[in-house]
Design a protein around this motif. Structure first.
Motif, PDB file in Angstrom:
ATOM      1  N   VAL A 245       7.590   2.322   9.064  1.00 37.13           N
ATOM      2  CA  VAL A 245       7.379   2.080   7.630  1.00 37.13           C
ATOM      3  C   VAL A 245       6.362   3.088   7.075  1.00 37.13           C
ATOM      4  N   LEU A 246       5.285   3.308   7.832  1.00 35.17           N
ATOM      5  CA  LEU A 246       4.242   4.247   7.392  1.00 35.17           C
ATOM      6  C   LEU A 246       4.782   5.679   7.351  1.00 35.17           C
ATOM      7  N   ASP A 247       5.555   6.050   8.374  1.00 40.47           N
ATOM      8  CA  ASP A 247       6.145   7.399   8.415  1.00 40.47           C
ATOM      9  C   ASP A 247       7.054   7.628   7.220  1.00 40.47           C
TER      10      ASP A 247
ATOM     11  N   ALA B  74       7.231   6.088   4.354  1.00 38.64           N
ATOM     12  CA  ALA B  74       6.547   6.106   3.052  1.00 38.64           C
ATOM     13  C   ALA B  74       5.887   7.450   2.798  1.00 38.64           C
ATOM     14  N   ILE B  75       5.184   7.970   3.783  1.00 41.11           N
ATOM     15  CA  ILE B  75       4.418   9.205   3.546  1.00 41.11           C
ATOM     16  C   ILE B  75       5.335  10.422   3.490  1.00 41.11           C
TER      17      ILE B  75
ATOM     18  N   PHE C  35      -4.219  13.393   0.699  1.00 43.02           N
ATOM     19  CA  PHE C  35      -4.439  12.045   1.229  1.00 43.02           C
ATOM     20  C   PHE C  35      -4.911  12.101   2.683  1.00 43.02           C
TER      21      PHE C  35
ATOM     22  N   ARG D 299      -5.825   9.725  -5.873  1.00 42.48           N
ATOM     23  CA  ARG D 299      -5.506   8.442  -6.515  1.00 42.48           C
ATOM     24  C   ARG D 299      -4.007   8.222  -6.604  1.00 42.48           C
TER      25      ARG D 299
ATOM     26  N   ARG E 280      -2.461   7.506  -3.136  1.00 46.03           N
ATOM     27  CA  ARG E 280      -2.700   6.139  -2.656  1.00 46.03           C
ATOM     28  C   ARG E 280      -1.794   5.135  -3.358  1.00 46.03           C
ATOM     29  N   VAL E 281      -1.684   5.299  -4.674  1.00 41.05           N
ATOM     30  CA  VAL E 281      -0.854   4.373  -5.444  1.00 41.05           C
ATOM     31  C   VAL E 281       0.604   4.492  -5.007  1.00 41.05           C
TER      32      VAL E 281
ATOM     33  N   LEU F  60       1.776   5.498  -2.072  1.00 46.16           N
ATOM     34  CA  LEU F  60       1.962   4.907  -0.735  1.00 46.16           C
ATOM     35  C   LEU F  60       1.896   3.390  -0.801  1.00 46.16           C
ATOM     36  N   ARG F  61       0.960   2.905  -1.598  1.00 47.86           N
ATOM     37  CA  ARG F  61       0.811   1.465  -1.754  1.00 47.86           C
ATOM     38  C   ARG F  61       2.108   0.840  -2.266  1.00 47.86           C
TER      39      ARG F  61
ATOM     40  N   LEU G 289       4.682   0.751   0.526  1.00 46.68           N
ATOM     41  CA  LEU G 289       4.409  -0.235   1.594  1.00 46.68           C
ATOM     42  C   LEU G 289       4.512  -1.670   1.085  1.00 46.68           C
TER      43      LEU G 289
ATOM     44  N   GLN H 149     -10.674   2.695  -7.658  1.00 49.69           N
ATOM     45  CA  GLN H 149     -10.416   3.845  -6.789  1.00 49.69           C
ATOM     46  C   GLN H 149     -11.671   4.688  -6.601  1.00 49.69           C
TER      47      GLN H 149
ATOM     48  N   ASP I 158     -13.939   5.644  -3.200  1.00 45.69           N
ATOM     49  CA  ASP I 158     -14.320   6.998  -2.809  1.00 45.69           C
ATOM     50  C   ASP I 158     -15.821   7.199  -2.660  1.00 45.69           C
TER      51      ASP I 158
ATOM     52  N   TYR J  95      -4.826  -6.216  -5.786  1.00 42.28           N
ATOM     53  CA  TYR J  95      -4.492  -4.799  -5.851  1.00 42.28           C
ATOM     54  C   TYR J  95      -5.476  -3.955  -5.039  1.00 42.28           C
TER      55      TYR J  95
ATOM     56  N   SER K 185      -4.842  -4.361  -1.413  1.00 34.77           N
ATOM     57  CA  SER K 185      -3.661  -3.651  -0.927  1.00 34.77           C
ATOM     58  C   SER K 185      -3.917  -2.139  -0.824  1.00 34.77           C
ATOM     59  N   LEU K 186      -4.730  -1.604  -1.739  1.00 33.76           N
ATOM     60  CA  LEU K 186      -5.076  -0.180  -1.642  1.00 33.76           C
ATOM     61  C   LEU K 186      -5.915   0.089  -0.400  1.00 33.76           C
TER      62      LEU K 186
ATOM     63  N   THR L  59      -3.719  -0.002   2.580  1.00 30.53           N
ATOM     64  CA  THR L  59      -2.889   1.205   2.680  1.00 30.53           C
ATOM     65  C   THR L  59      -3.644   2.299   3.437  1.00 30.53           C
ATOM     66  N   VAL L  60      -4.883   2.543   2.993  1.00 33.41           N
ATOM     67  CA  VAL L  60      -5.695   3.577   3.627  1.00 33.41           C
ATOM     68  C   VAL L  60      -5.975   3.209   5.089  1.00 33.41           C
TER      69      VAL L  60
ATOM     70  N   TYR M 221      -3.050   3.836   7.570  1.00 31.37           N
ATOM     71  CA  TYR M 221      -2.859   5.243   7.945  1.00 31.37           C
ATOM     72  C   TYR M 221      -3.993   5.735   8.843  1.00 31.37           C
TER      73      TYR M 221
ATOM     74  N   TYR N   5      -3.194   4.564  12.442  1.00 24.01           N
ATOM     75  CA  TYR N   5      -2.019   5.128  13.101  1.00 24.01           C
ATOM     76  C   TYR N   5      -2.497   6.059  14.215  1.00 24.01           C
TER      77      TYR N   5
END
Ligand SMILES: [Zn+2]
Lengths: 200, 81
Positions: A139-141, A143-144, A155, A184, A187-188, A190-191, A194, B19, B23, B47, B50-51, B54-55, B58, B61
């Motif tokens: 899923v991660l692969d 998406a990116i 990113f 920004r 991230r949005v 990818l979010r 996912l 965001q 940072d 929200y 979830s952000l 997401t980070v 990754y 991984y």
């Protein structure tokens, strides 16, 4: 950069083969890891890795020690990632990521890609077990891989490799505000990709 | 930076600041206003969560390891041993 490291680079610059091979073993994981994170394909990452160290070998005399060695190295591997990339059909057109509304469907949304009226379903807990399972990796692969290359690189440098916005800007020849804005959007993007997986 | 006023703070403004918060951290004034908004807005809270996830995903991984044959091939290409 520690003195011994700079000394190693200087020895390699003077043509010392053993110094060069030691330099490779210091940085091989960084280069391979980064190339893999960008292309999500081991074969492609391996080719990028080799091209990068061939470039390093040939251009090492150009490194003047004024920047960090890793900044210089990232610049080379980033260029190789860009050249190596297959014109992926998965990658969405850059136009759509720049345009407001490029991240999401057409229902009433604001420019961060969120439904203005809808609720936001909470995401499930992220796995804390040591091994990330292959379904999630897939899923991660995927998406990116849909994220345009220039956003993907920002990113990865910022959020995954942990570089500063300033250093990322130096590597990509972008201003700090440009780095921030791409980060920004990345991230949005990818979010959003996912989201279906993380809410079911 | 856009000002967030207590009574005009909307989810859209907050999304941007959230965001920046991820940072660099925000000035304490802006941070307090965002925090106040987050406390009464489940949408922005979900929200932001979830952000962050997401980070985090990754980052978690795992890196592949460099196969020995890659190094051998490189040194062969460069005529090194
Ligand atoms: Zn809100």
């Amino acid at each position: 950069m520690p003195l011994s490291e700079l000394e190693l680079i200087r020895q390699a610059q003077r043509g010392d083969e053993r110094a060069f091979t030691r330099l490779v073993s210091h940085y091989e994981s960084l280069v391979y890891g980064f190339a893999f994170k960008v292309c999500r394909d081991k074969e492609l990452a391996s080719e990028t890795w080799q091209d990068t160290f061939v470039n390093v070998y040939r251009k090492l005399h150009q490194f003047d020690g004024r920047s960090k060695f890793t900044t210089w190295l990232y610049t080379i591997v980033v260029n190789n990632c860009r050249m190596k990339r297959r014109k992926s059909k998965l990658e969405v057109a850059s136009v759509s990521i720049e345009a407001p509304g490029g991240f999401h469907d057409t229902r009433g949304t604001d420019d961060e890609g969120r439904g203005a009226q809808t609720t936001i379903p909470p995401w499930k807990e992220t796995p804390l077990d040591a091994v990330m399972h292959s379904e999630l990796k897939g899923v991660l692969d995927s998406a990116i891989q849909k994220l345009p290359m220039d956003y993907r690189i920002v990113f990865i440098l910022r959020d995954v490799e942990g570089l500063s916005a300033e250093e990322t800007g130096r590597i990509l020849k972008l201003s700090v505000p440009a780095v921030k804005s791409r980060l920004r959007r990345a991230r949005v993007f990818l979010r959003e990709r996912l989201n279906p997986y993380m809410t079911t | 930076m856009h000002r967030i006023h207590r009574h005009t703070a909307n989810c859209r403004n907050v999304a941007k600041h959230v965001q920046e918060q991820l940072d660099y951290g925000l000035s304490s004034g802006a941070y307090r206003k965002i925090k106040e908004h987050l406390e009464r807005c489940p949408k922005c809270t979900a929200y932001l969560d979830s952000l962050k996830k997401t980070v985090f995903l990754y980052q978690r991984y795992p890196d592949p390891h460099v196969p020995k044959r890659m190094r051998q091939r490189l040194f062969a290409v460069l005529n090194l041993h």
